[in-house]
Design an enzyme around this catalytic site. Structure first.
Site, PDB file in Angstrom:
ATOM      1  CG  ASP A   1     -10.176  15.804 -14.816  1.00 34.47           C
ATOM      2  OD1 ASP A   1      -9.477  15.189 -15.644  1.00 34.47           O
ATOM      3  OD2 ASP A   1     -11.406  15.589 -14.547  1.00 34.47           O
TER       4      ASP A   1
ATOM      5  CE  LYS B   1     -12.700   7.557 -18.072  1.00 32.88           C
ATOM      6  NZ  LYS B   1     -13.236   8.871 -17.473  1.00 32.88           N
TER       7      LYS B   1
ATOM      8  CE1 TYR C   1     -16.667  11.215 -15.565  1.00 34.50           C
ATOM      9  CE2 TYR C   1     -16.365  11.312 -13.491  1.00 34.50           C
ATOM     10  CZ  TYR C   1     -16.552  10.495 -14.759  1.00 34.50           C
ATOM     11  OH  TYR C   1     -16.758   9.166 -14.549  1.00 34.50           O
TER      12      TYR C   1
ATOM     13  NE  ARG D   1      -2.802   0.575   3.440  1.00 31.26           N
ATOM     14  CZ  ARG D   1      -2.159   0.631   4.366  1.00 31.26           C
ATOM     15  NH1 ARG D   1      -1.321   1.604   4.874  1.00 31.26           N
ATOM     16  NH2 ARG D   1      -2.249  -0.301   5.314  1.00 31.26           N
TER      17      ARG D   1
HETATM   18  C1  LIG Z   1     -13.722   9.433 -16.195  1.00 31.32           C
HETATM   19  C2  LIG Z   1     -13.426  10.574 -15.694  1.00 31.32           C
HETATM   20  C3  LIG Z   1     -13.322  10.898 -14.244  1.00 31.32           C
HETATM   21  C4  LIG Z   1     -13.159   9.818 -13.472  1.00 31.32           C
HETATM   22  O1  LIG Z   1     -12.297   8.837 -13.596  1.00 31.32           O
HETATM   23  P1  LIG Z   1     -12.626   7.104 -13.152  1.00 31.32           P
HETATM   24  O2  LIG Z   1     -11.316   6.592 -13.253  1.00 31.32           O
HETATM   25  O3  LIG Z   1     -13.840   6.737 -13.703  1.00 31.32           O
HETATM   26  O4  LIG Z   1     -13.090   7.084 -11.549  1.00 31.32           O
HETATM   27  C5  LIG Z   1     -12.727  12.099 -13.999  1.00 31.32           C
HETATM   28  N1  LIG Z   1     -12.612  13.045 -14.852  1.00 31.32           N
HETATM   29  C6  LIG Z   1     -12.840  13.033 -16.239  1.00 31.32           C
HETATM   30  C7  LIG Z   1     -12.877  14.245 -17.098  1.00 31.32           C
HETATM   31  C8  LIG Z   1     -13.424  11.650 -16.591  1.00 31.32           C
HETATM   32  O5  LIG Z   1     -13.538  11.426 -18.085  1.00 31.32           O
END
Ligand SMILES: *Cc1c(COP(=O)(O)O)cnc(C)c1O
Length: 427
Positions: free
Chosen positions: A195, A220, A122, A70
């Site tokens: 982000d 992603k 998001y 961890r």
């Molecule tokens: C998918 C996404 C998230 C969240 O990420 P997870 O891996 O699904 O927890 C946050 N911000 C954006 C822009 C996203 O597309």
């Protein structure tokens, strides 16, 4: 001392950052940063270190650099090294999901404080801000025009510690000028988080434009193969590292060694995938813009994008990335029909993988937002979001154009049936 796997972990100290800057080209960094040969066997690709614990010679003296998984794990360490190299950062910390990365960052930097965020956020981040952050004593103000009223908002909320932006936003691909926001925020001693999920580090490096922390849903583009759920944050400040790395271990929402290994493998081709996805999205956006059945195309790579200048300033070579959205004529019914008619694009949530996906945000990813608030940010029932993969451009263009034509034709026929004159007369 024997190194178990890869580069030894240097404990973060004030004098020395965890990762040195890597000035090689992006593709070289993607393939080589954090990817040392195994010093014991010579394996070119790192083994997956599934052991949760590491042997010690004396009390508290591990044989190698790791104690308990961890706190630190070789595969996580190497993945974090690679992300730091790609985001021009001295530090990177990986989490079990993008939302875990977001939540831990928020708790570390804004506990008991005020946050200013862009409005079209998001969905999961919006849910955390509105439903969970308040339990930790964090209040959030949302604004749809952050570059214009940030100074005013900072004066009105002196407890502000953090600004949260997403650029491009989801799903309308609205851009925020990162440097403009950071300049004002820093006057007030406030940190800026970006982000960067929608563009990936290949297209945009927010830290180079004044952001303090960059965050990704690794799920992603960074992993890029739709088979890992993970998140990461990267930054340059040792003090920020102290806070977030403490919580990474203390809260423990960390990714598995296997996921880190997979995401690291995916990351090695990010530059190739991001280029291909951008070329495909640009071709699809141009075809949609030329279609009589489409009323609006949101794509930062198009000259018609109202903030094209910002894209040119902060995206690599002004690239538009692989994401776009468009409004189909024929309303909600046409949008739904489109998603059933595509043959190359799969109807599914998520984005950033090698395969192309389509969805209708108003009915899927953004269904939780009340209609009025949704439409105020441009998310109408007829808005379709596309994530362009790395298939061949011609196939994607043909798929989208055919599905648009047939979806609109279908709806016009349906509406026309029973009427005295047919609504659709095109040859
Ligand atoms: C998918 C996404 C998230 C969240 O990420 P997870 O891996 O699904 O927890 C946050 N911000 C954006 C822009 C996203 O597309």
């Amino acid at each position: 001392m024997m190194t178990v796997l890869g580069a030894p972990i240097t404990p973060p100290s004030e004098s020395e950052p965890r990762f040195q800057r890597d000035h090689r080209g992006f593709g070289t960094r993607a393939v080589q940063a954090g990817a040392p040969h195994d010093p014991v066997t010579g394996a070119v690709i790192e083994p997956i270190s599934l052991s949760t614990t590491y042997a010690q010679t004396h009390l508290g003296k591990p044989i190698g650099e790791f104690e308990y998984t961890r706190s630190a794990n070789p595969n996580r360490h190497n993945f974090e090294h690679a992300v730091a190299a790609l985001e021009n950062a001295h530090y990177a910390l990986a989490f079990s999901s993008g939302l875990a990365a977001m939540a831990t960052t928020l708790q570390a930097l804004a506990t008991g404080a005020h946050v200013i965020s862009i409005a079209d956020l998001y969905g999961g981040t919006h849910r955390y801000f509105t439903k969970i952050a308040s339990a930790h004593g964090i209040s959030v103000t949302f604004t749809g025009t952050i570059e214009i009223n940030l100074r005013e908002l900072l004066k009105a909320h002196p407890a502000t510690k953090l600004i949260w932006i997403e650029t491009p936003s989801n799903p309308t691909l609205t851009l925020v000028d990162i440097q403009a926001v950071a300049d004002i925020a820093h006057e007030f001693n406030v940190k800026v988080v970006v982000d960067n999920t929608f563009l990936s580090p290949y297209v945009q490096n927010p830290l180079d434009h004044g952001a303090d922390v960059v965050m990704h849903s690794v799920t992603k583009y960074i992993n890029g193969h739709s088979d890992v759920l993970m998140g990461v944050v990267a930054f340059n400040d040792a003090e920020v590292n102290e806070k977030i790395s403490f919580l990474q271990n203390a809260i423990g929402s960390v990714p598995s060694a296997f996921d880190c290994w997979l995401a690291h493998r995916g990351l090695k081709t990010l530059h190739l995938r991001a280029k291909a996805a951008t070329e495909n999205a640009a071709a699809v956006a141009a075809a949609l813009e030329a279609s009589e059945h489409v009323s609006l195309v949101n794509y930062p790579g198009l000259e018609s994008h109202p903030q094209r200048k910002i894209a040119v300033k902060q995206h690599r070579k002004g690239m538009g990335g692989g994401m776009l959205s468009f409004r189909i004529k024929g309303g909600k019914a046409a949008a739904e029909r489109f998603c059933q008619l595509t043959k190359v694009f799969t109807l599914a949530e998520s984005l950033g993988g090698v395969e192309s996906l389509c969805e209708v945000p108003a009915a899927m990813t953004h269904a939780g937002i009340p209609k009025e608030a949704r439409e105020a940010t441009g998310i109408f029932d007829d808005l379709i979001r596309l994530s362009c993969g790395i298939e061949e451009s011609e196939d994607l263009v043909e798929d989208v154009v055919t599905a648009v034509n047939n979806a609109v034709l279908f709806v016009e026929k349906e509406q026309g049936s029973g009427a005295s004159t047919p609504a659709f007369t095109e040859a």
